[in-house]
Design a protein around this motif. Structure first.
Motif, PDB file in Angstrom:
ATOM      1  N   LYS A   1       0.838  -1.191   0.000  1.00  0.00           N
ATOM      2  CA  LYS A   1       0.000   0.000   0.000  1.00  0.00           C
ATOM      3  C   LYS A   1       0.878   1.248   0.000  1.00  0.00           C
ATOM      4  CE  LYS A   1      -3.351  -2.517   2.859  1.00  0.00           C
ATOM      5  NZ  LYS A   1      -2.483  -3.711   3.043  1.00  0.00           N
ATOM      6  N   THR A   2       0.258   2.377  -0.161  1.00  0.00           N
ATOM      7  CA  THR A   2       0.961   3.665  -0.104  1.00  0.00           C
ATOM      8  C   THR A   2       0.707   4.278   1.264  1.00  0.00           C
ATOM      9  OG1 THR A   2       0.666   3.988  -2.491  1.00  0.00           O
ATOM     10  CG2 THR A   2       1.225   5.937  -1.173  1.00  0.00           C
ATOM     11  N   GLU A   3       1.587   4.007   2.204  1.00  0.00           N
ATOM     12  CA  GLU A   3       1.438   4.491   3.575  1.00  0.00           C
ATOM     13  C   GLU A   3       0.052   4.153   4.143  1.00  0.00           C
ATOM     14  OE1 GLU A   3       3.044   8.421   4.531  1.00  0.00           O
ATOM     15  OE2 GLU A   3       3.823   8.521   2.482  1.00  0.00           O
TER      16      GLU A   3
ATOM     17  N   GLY B   1       0.191   7.982  -7.817  1.00  0.00           N
ATOM     18  CA  GLY B   1       0.939   8.828  -6.890  1.00  0.00           C
ATOM     19  C   GLY B   1       1.721   9.941  -7.544  1.00  0.00           C
TER      20      GLY B   1
ATOM     21  N   GLY C   1      -1.186   7.934   6.828  1.00  0.00           N
ATOM     22  CA  GLY C   1      -0.997   8.166   5.404  1.00  0.00           C
ATOM     23  C   GLY C   1      -1.896   9.270   4.873  1.00  0.00           C
TER      24      GLY C   1
ATOM     25  N   ARG D   1      -0.233  12.316   2.995  1.00  0.00           N
ATOM     26  CA  ARG D   1      -0.341  12.332   1.531  1.00  0.00           C
ATOM     27  C   ARG D   1      -1.582  13.045   0.993  1.00  0.00           C
ATOM     28  NH1 ARG D   1       3.238   8.573  -0.766  1.00  0.00           N
ATOM     29  NH2 ARG D   1       2.625   9.608  -2.706  1.00  0.00           N
TER      30      ARG D   1
END
Length: 623
Positions: free
Chosen positions: A360-362, A443, A419, A423
């Motif tokens: 995952k992204t953070e 992203g 996250g 983000r």
């Protein structure tokens, strides 16, 4: 104040001497008795009389204060909104955050009354004893009281079903709740007249709309009617479910929507009413929906045929929405607990575990996942809005539902909040409003866009704090709720658009704007849901007042002769462009959360119940 009659008879008095002999003699007797009292005894009597007088006066003043509500006919959508200074401090953001946390928590850190309401004991067979909760406690003035009148058992009533045990609610407590009940009855009358048995009402054309052909409005509204104590409406709907609702139709349905609206609606109705017929119906539906899990990975397909129980990808894509496959666990877990069949819970929990293992992204997830490969779609959007929202909601609520025993769910939730802050969280110019945007193209770019759906987050954050998570989350919740409210308050209709864009340019003169194609309001509940949770846990009546303003906007601009309708343009009060559709969630969620928000005493104990994403209450169990 009536005179106090002392019951000590004179020494040696006979029974006859104690009988009333007319007003004059009784008065003389009382006076003689009073004269015989010592000075100390008289002082005690005076003190008791004074205390009783103060109690009566205070009760009268509180009742009078509760009746002072805004006049619906005097609503002016152009009236100035709450000044920004009421929320944003003139000092630094760090000082403001610390001050807010201290102010809120000093106001609400009081013990929760350990005496449980009798009504809540009716569900002990399902969830056992509560775990201790840390974090934000309910305020003393609201307590953790429930407005439920107690459990009901009537063996002569066929509507009680096999369980013969139910929770009873008192009905509306104040004028605001009465107004919401009247709105529900108006919507229900239109549906019952022109769309009975169909999914949705088209109130302007006096016709019906079918999506799945499962009577969505009826099933979605069952527990709302029970909570509002609309028993005649509930019984008619209940009888339709028993006699007419048939899941053996050759119809492809969306797995997620059918789970949260129909399966969740049936389970919620069972837990509140105690009628086991609803469990029988839920099991029939659950068995048919299990075909969605037939993919090679166990990640459910987006669609499933009810008659054949065959799952398949949707016509428009080879992928499923991430939020949809991860927002079915509360319902299937509860179905297992109601039936004793673990298959439902095992299949749904397996999905959460597989997503837990994916990169995952953070902690943030893309909005599409492939059921055949079990992987996220590369380069897809990350958002807290459509197709992503309820993934995060169900991480927390599953952890709560399982008695806080599944640590990986809590950790995934906490990581995702970190996250989001890193983000997705941004601030506007000129007024520094908090919002959460989107990450595009895997992203590589940021889009300053927020769906109305994202406004579920303040409620989820507040619920997490109440269950022992970081108090910093409450600061985020309060600030985001204010932004969400302003998306309503700054429109001439006092209704929010489906999508709002935010300004961060130093030359900006306004914090946000709405594009014409996004200006529709679909009777959504998310902002109201957040206000309900924040009021529940903080006791701040400002959230009730904001909800009342939103309700007035709904009444003024979406109410039509035969119900309520979505509108196409919130930006122009004289050109709202009605769309002729009343979604089932308007009765199942929007009006329910408004009713709960306006309660003098809490209708549902959030230490014992967790709402699914369609606002259907399911019991929290000990594991």
């Amino acid at each position: 104040m009536a005179a106090m009659y002392l019951a000590t008879p004179p020494t040696g008095g006979s029974l006859e001497s104690l009988q009333p002999r007319g007003l004059n003699s009784r008065t003389v007797s009382l006076w003689r008795t009073w004269k015989r009292l010592s000075r100390c005894q008289r002082s005690i009597c005076y003190m008791i009389i004074t205390v009783l007088a103060v109690i009566v006066l205070y009760s009268y003043m509180m009742r009078d204060e509760a009746m002072r509500i805004p006049d619906l006919t005097q609503y002016d959508p152009k009236a100035p909104e709450m000044p920004l200074s009421a929320v944003l401090d003139d000092d630094t953001r760090q000082k403001k955050a610390l001050n807010k946390v201290e102010r809120v928590h000093n106001a609400i850190q009081v013990p929760v009354d350990e005496k449980q309401n009798m009504a809540q004991e009716a569900v002990d067979d399902y969830h056992g004893d509560d775990d201790d909760n840390e974090g934000v406690d309910a305020p003393e003035e609201n307590g953790n009281d429930s407005n439920q009148a107690g459990e009901d058992k009537d063996d002569d009533d066929p509507h009680n079903g096999q369980q013969a045990k139910s929770l009873k609610f008192e009905g509306p407590q104040n004028e605001r709740q009465k107004a919401v009940v009247e709105a529900f009855q108006h919507a229900w009358k239109g549906y019952r007249t022109y769309a009975w048995g169909h999914d949705h009402l088209r109130p302007i054309s006096k016709s019906a709309q079918n999506w799945f052909g499962l009577g969505l409005t009826i099933v979605d509204s069952l527990d709302t009617m029970w909570i509002m104590n609309l028993q005649s409406e509930f019984r008619e709907a209940r009888d339709w479910v028993e006699s007419t609702l048939d899941f053996g139709v050759n119809k492809d349905v969306n797995f997620f929507e059918t789970t949260i609206r129909v399966l969740g609606g049936l389970l919620g109705a069972f837990h509140l009413s105690g009628d086991a017929m609803f469990v029988d119906k839920a099991k029939d539906l659950g068995d048919r929906l299990m075909g969605a899990f037939s993919s090679p990975t166990g990640i459910p397909y987006s669609d499933v045929n009810l008659r054949s129980s065959r799952g398949h990808v949707p016509q428009w894509s080879s992928d499923s929405s991430t939020s949809e496959v991860s927002t079915i666990q509360l319902e299937f877990r509860d179905l297992s607990r109601c039936t004793g069949i673990n298959t439902y819970e095992d299949a749904a929990e397996n999905v959460s575990k597989k997503i837990h293992d994916l990169p995952k992204t953070e902690g943030l997830v893309p909005i599409f996942i492939n059921a055949n490969t079990g992987k996220f779609r590369a380069q897809s959007t990350i958002t807290l809005g459509a197709r992503g929202d309820s993934y995060y909601e169900y991480l927390l609520k599953q952890w709560i539902q399982t008695g806080k025993t599944q640590e990986y769910l809590k950790q995934d939730y906490v990581t995702s909040i970190q996250g989001m802050n890193h983000r997705l969280a941004k601030r506007t110019v000129p007024n520094n409003l908090l919002y959460f945007g989107e990450i595009l193209s895997g992203g590589r770019s940021f889009k300053p866009k927020m769906d109305e759906l994202t406004c579920f987050l303040p409620g989820t954050l507040a619920l997490g704090v109440h269950n022992g998570l970081s108090k910093d989350h409450l600061v985020i919740a309060e600030e985001l709720a204010y932004t969400c409210y302003l998306t309503f308050a700054r429109q001439p209709t006092h209704l929010a658009a489906e999508i709002t864009y935010f300004n961060s340019d130093s030359a900006s003169q306004m914090d946000f704007y709405v594009k014409s194609n996004d200006a529709h309001y679909l009777l959504r509940p998310e902002t109201i849901e957040g206000l309900y949770y924040l009021y529940y846990f903080t006791g701040n009546t400002t959230y009730q007042d904001w909800g009342w303003k939103i309700f007035q906007g709904i009444e003024k601009y979406t109410k039509v002769r035969n119900g309520y309708t979505t509108i196409g343009n919130v930006k122009n009060a004289v050109d709202i462009r009605p769309k002729d559709m009343m979604e089932s969630y308007f009765l199942g969620e929007t009006l329910k959360y408004l009713y709960l928000l306006f309660a003098d005493r809490h209708e549902i104990d959030l230490d014992r119940w967790v709402f699914n994403t369609e606002a259907h209450p399911l019991p929290i169990r000990s594991y």
